[in-house]
Design an enzyme around this catalytic site. Structure first.
Site, PDB file in Angstrom:
ATOM      1  N   ASP A  87       0.806  -1.218   0.000  1.00 22.54           N
ATOM      2  CA  ASP A  87       0.000   0.000   0.000  1.00 22.54           C
ATOM      3  C   ASP A  87       0.838   1.265   0.000  1.00 22.54           C
ATOM      4  OD1 ASP A  87       0.902  -0.551   2.579  1.00 22.54           O
ATOM      5  OD2 ASP A  87      -1.085  -0.945   3.378  1.00 22.54           O
ATOM      6  N   ASN A 156      -7.873  -2.827  14.075  1.00 23.70           N
ATOM      7  CA  ASN A 156      -9.230  -3.118  13.591  1.00 23.70           C
ATOM      8  C   ASN A 156      -9.258  -4.336  12.672  1.00 23.70           C
ATOM      9  OD1 ASN A 156      -8.018  -2.146  11.306  1.00 23.70           O
ATOM     10  ND2 ASN A 156      -9.335  -0.347  11.074  1.00 23.70           N
ATOM     11  N   HIS A 158      -7.313  -4.733   9.958  1.00 19.54           N
ATOM     12  CA  HIS A 158      -6.986  -4.499   8.547  1.00 19.54           C
ATOM     13  C   HIS A 158      -5.696  -5.216   8.163  1.00 19.54           C
ATOM     14  CE1 HIS A 158      -4.706  -0.469   9.478  1.00 19.54           C
ATOM     15  NE2 HIS A 158      -3.839  -1.446   9.385  1.00 19.54           N
ATOM     16  N   GLU A 163      -9.685  -2.067   5.061  1.00 19.28           N
ATOM     17  CA  GLU A 163     -10.316  -1.702   6.319  1.00 19.28           C
ATOM     18  C   GLU A 163     -11.608  -2.509   6.524  1.00 19.28           C
ATOM     19  OE1 GLU A 163      -8.126  -0.110   7.987  1.00 19.28           O
ATOM     20  OE2 GLU A 163      -8.715   1.984   8.060  1.00 19.28           O
TER      21      GLU A 163
HETATM   22  C1  F6R Z   1       1.432  -1.471   6.148  1.00 24.60           C
HETATM   23  C2  F6R Z   1       0.147  -2.102   6.265  1.00 24.60           C
HETATM   24  C3  F6R Z   1      -0.643  -2.108   7.521  1.00 24.60           C
HETATM   25  C4  F6R Z   1       0.189  -2.417   8.759  1.00 24.60           C
HETATM   26  C5  F6R Z   1      -0.681  -2.402  10.017  1.00 24.60           C
HETATM   27  C6  F6R Z   1       0.118  -2.686  11.270  1.00 24.60           C
HETATM   28  O1  F6R Z   1       1.965  -1.649   4.833  1.00 24.60           O
HETATM   29  O2  F6R Z   1      -0.270  -2.630   5.300  1.00 24.60           O
HETATM   30  O3  F6R Z   1      -1.669  -3.058   7.388  1.00 24.60           O
HETATM   31  O4  F6R Z   1       0.787  -3.669   8.597  1.00 24.60           O
HETATM   32  O5  F6R Z   1      -1.303  -1.167  10.130  1.00 24.60           O
HETATM   33  O6  F6R Z   1       0.999  -1.638  11.490  1.00 24.60           O
HETATM   34  P1  F6R Z   1       2.072  -1.699  12.669  1.00 24.60           P
HETATM   35  O7  F6R Z   1       3.068  -2.742  12.268  1.00 24.60           O
HETATM   36  O8  F6R Z   1       2.677  -0.318  12.674  1.00 24.60           O
HETATM   37  O9  F6R Z   1       1.327  -2.038  13.910  1.00 24.60           O
END
Ligand code: F6R
Length: 256
Positions: A87, A156, A158, A163
């Site tokens: 992303d 959440n 994701h 989302e």
């Molecule tokens: C990042 C992504 C997100 C993160 C998720 C967890 O490329 O796709 O899904 O993996 O938000 O983020 P952290 O590791 O910062 O808790």
């Protein structure tokens, strides 16, 4: 759905038929990072031209550090690897220090022998974001899909920026970030106004078609959502729960 204990802190969660999810509980972030890096390195050692699906966020930083060490020690060679990131924020250029392109260069690509031309992150400043989404899906297909997809997980549920929603979004798409995601990201920006509210994310199909999935989660605050993703009902309200239907998922977590 049930869990069987393998060895040590490894468990296998069985859902329907043969499909299994392997869950490894580690005692520290260092151990999580080491195990995740070993799995990624093993993928590349077994297939030099691997297509790696990569993630950003705080969780994979230790994994990338380990991979850099292994690359410098001559244990893993990225010269033939292609990477496809999950992303990117809409509106941030690759040289913005909070863009995911910048993150990947800074945390991994600048320090290993990967060919930068073979690294891919969605273009968040494309004039036509819908066309960029189509280009990204075509690219994934042209590369023959993803061999190993590394994922983090949001509070959440994701994965990528898929989302919680009423449906699983199949293709790469533009997404309005949820309130909890915006709040979680705010720590990286000077003010709330600067926090991007939209992103381009790979869809669920490319993730589910990856040959292997490696999901990493660190910290006690990720315990509840991992429990829901691994053992709860499969629902687009917890996007990671779809992984229960994937035939080869390893979850490495540390809740200490
Ligand atoms: C990042 C992504 C997100 C993160 C998720 C967890 O490329 O796709 O899904 O993996 O938000 O983020 P952290 O590791 O910062 O808790």
């Amino acid at each position: 759905m049930w869990q069987t204990k393998n060895t040590g802190n490894e468990y296998t969660t069985k859902s329907k038929g043969e499909k299994t999810m392997k869950v490894i509980y580690t005692k520290s972030y260092a151990e999580l990072s080491e195990k995740a890096a070993e799995l990624i390195a093993a993928q590349v050692q077994g297939k030099a031209e691997s297509v790696l699906g990569l993630a950003t966020g705080s969780t994979p930083i230790g994994t990338y550090e380990k991979l850099i060490e292994m690359n410098k020690a001559g244990k893993v060679d990225f010269s033939k690897v292609t990477s496809i990131n999950l992303d990117e924020y809409v509106g941030l250029t690759g040289d913005h220090d909070q863009s995911y392109r910048y993150f990947m260069n800074d945390k991994l690509f600048n320090h290993v022998n990967i060919n930068k031309e073979n690294t891919n992150v969605p273009n968040g400043v494309a004039a036509d974001i819908e066309a960029e989404c189509k280009r990204y899906d075509a690219l994934i297909e042209e590369k023959g899909g993803i061999d190993l997809q590394l994922l983090g997980i949001g509070h959440n549920g994701h994965i990528g920026f898929n989302e919680p929603c009423d449906i699983f979004e199949k293709n790469t798409h533009r997404v309005q970030l949820g309130e909890t995601t915006i709040q979680a990201n705010a720590r990286f920006f000077g003010s709330m106004d600067e926090v991007p509210k939209e992103a381009v994310t790979m869809g669920i199909q490319a993730i589910m078609m990856a040959k292997k999935v490696l999901l990493i989660a660190n910290g006690p605050d990720k315990k509840d959502i991992i429990e829901k993703a691994v053992n709860g009902p499969v629902t687009p309200q917890v996007p990671a729960s779809i992984l229960q239907f994937h035939p080869d998922v390893t979850v490495i977590c540390c809740f200490e």
